[in-house]
Design a protein around this motif. Sequence first.
Motif, PDB file in Angstrom:
ATOM      1  N   THR A 148       9.021 -28.242  24.571  1.00  0.00           N
ATOM      2  CA  THR A 148       9.117 -28.778  23.222  1.00  0.00           C
ATOM      3  C   THR A 148       9.484 -30.257  23.277  1.00  0.00           C
ATOM      4  N   MET A 149       8.761 -31.048  22.505  1.00  0.00           N
ATOM      5  CA  MET A 149       8.866 -32.503  22.577  1.00  0.00           C
ATOM      6  C   MET A 149       9.563 -33.116  21.374  1.00  0.00           C
ATOM      7  N   ALA A 150       9.691 -32.363  20.277  1.00  0.00           N
ATOM      8  CA  ALA A 150      10.259 -32.930  19.059  1.00  0.00           C
ATOM      9  C   ALA A 150      10.539 -31.804  18.069  1.00  0.00           C
ATOM     10  N   ALA A 151      11.284 -32.137  17.021  1.00  0.00           N
ATOM     11  CA  ALA A 151      11.458 -31.193  15.923  1.00  0.00           C
ATOM     12  C   ALA A 151      10.112 -30.980  15.236  1.00  0.00           C
ATOM     13  N   PRO A 152       9.878 -29.784  14.702  1.00  0.00           N
ATOM     14  CA  PRO A 152       8.614 -29.551  14.008  1.00  0.00           C
ATOM     15  C   PRO A 152       8.547 -30.316  12.695  1.00  0.00           C
TER      16      PRO A 152
END
Length: 369
Positions: A124-128
């Motif tokens: 996971t690279m960032a908040a959705p």
Amino acid sequence: MAQSEFVKSASQKLAADNASKNLLIGFDGFVDEITHVVEERQAIDKYTRVETIDDFAKKIAAAAGLSANIEFFPLQIKLGGNGPILANALNLANHKITYIGAIGEGGIDPVFADFAKNCERVITMAAPGHADALEFDNGKIICGKTASLPAVNWEKLLTLVSRDELKKTVLNSSLLGFTNWMELPNFNSLLLGFNEILAETKNRPAVFIDLADPARRPVEEVKEVCVLIEKLQKNADVIFGLNESESRQIAAVYGVKEDDFAKRAAVIQQKSGLCAIVIHPLAGAAVGTKDGSWWIDGPYTKKPKLTTGAGDNFNAGFCNGWLSKLTPQECLCSGVCTSGFYVRNCRSPKRAELVDFMEKWSAVNCGEI
């Protein structure tokens, strides 16, 4: 051959091939709030809804110069984004998923918890982002919030996983799915990075591309990403998936003026040199390859229970057929039936459920089901 025979043949091949393949999918992630627009509130637990986009447009227009108070009634909060919905549907078809995208900051967002557990690996690279998905009988309107998504980029990815690990994952993958260029301002960096890796691995997997309605981007940027996709074709078999609106925009980029969807797909394929151009309007779907072009009617319903994600489910069905070495026509059958199941049941089908749906549709000569 009648369409029902293509559907029957596709269902038999899907039933016979239950092999689980490794797939790498990315790169977005949204929390979808499925919503009705209220027409009239009749009681605390009772309302009528605005049924069509046309009616909603009239309601908005009538407020011009005045004001309006419009109620949105939330029906469901679920995982969203082109990538997660595509990956989830392919996982249910028995494939092993590595997912890279925006599904949590500092951990997995609870909406994606079950999805993440079912993947082989998640990065996971960032908040959705967040999307209010306004559902109507004749389509949907997505109201998105995307402030977290610029963090989805190649440089950030390499801080989370080594290039050698990515190379190993790509080497072992039968299909890569790159989705939602529209909402990801740094998507091009990922295309360039993965294309370099593909050039080194030389395993030539399929790569499925979904730009996700590029209408808000300048035409020059759309042309730029098309050039990058063409370069990707040198190292992979690229499938370019388009809904009706997207197909018009990409046709304009390539100077294609065909109204017939199968002909439009064929000419875009010829001009782009990509492996396959797939177009999926509401009524069915078309595909163009170097060997020809075809159209398949879909199991259309006037009263879908859920349309947000229907296109992603079509894409998953098409890719599932492609992975099982179905013909292009049969891949279309798998696509429209996966979507047809989804809009009726508010969820993606397992492989056996898809086969059953296809068999039933074939048995009634692709009539109402």
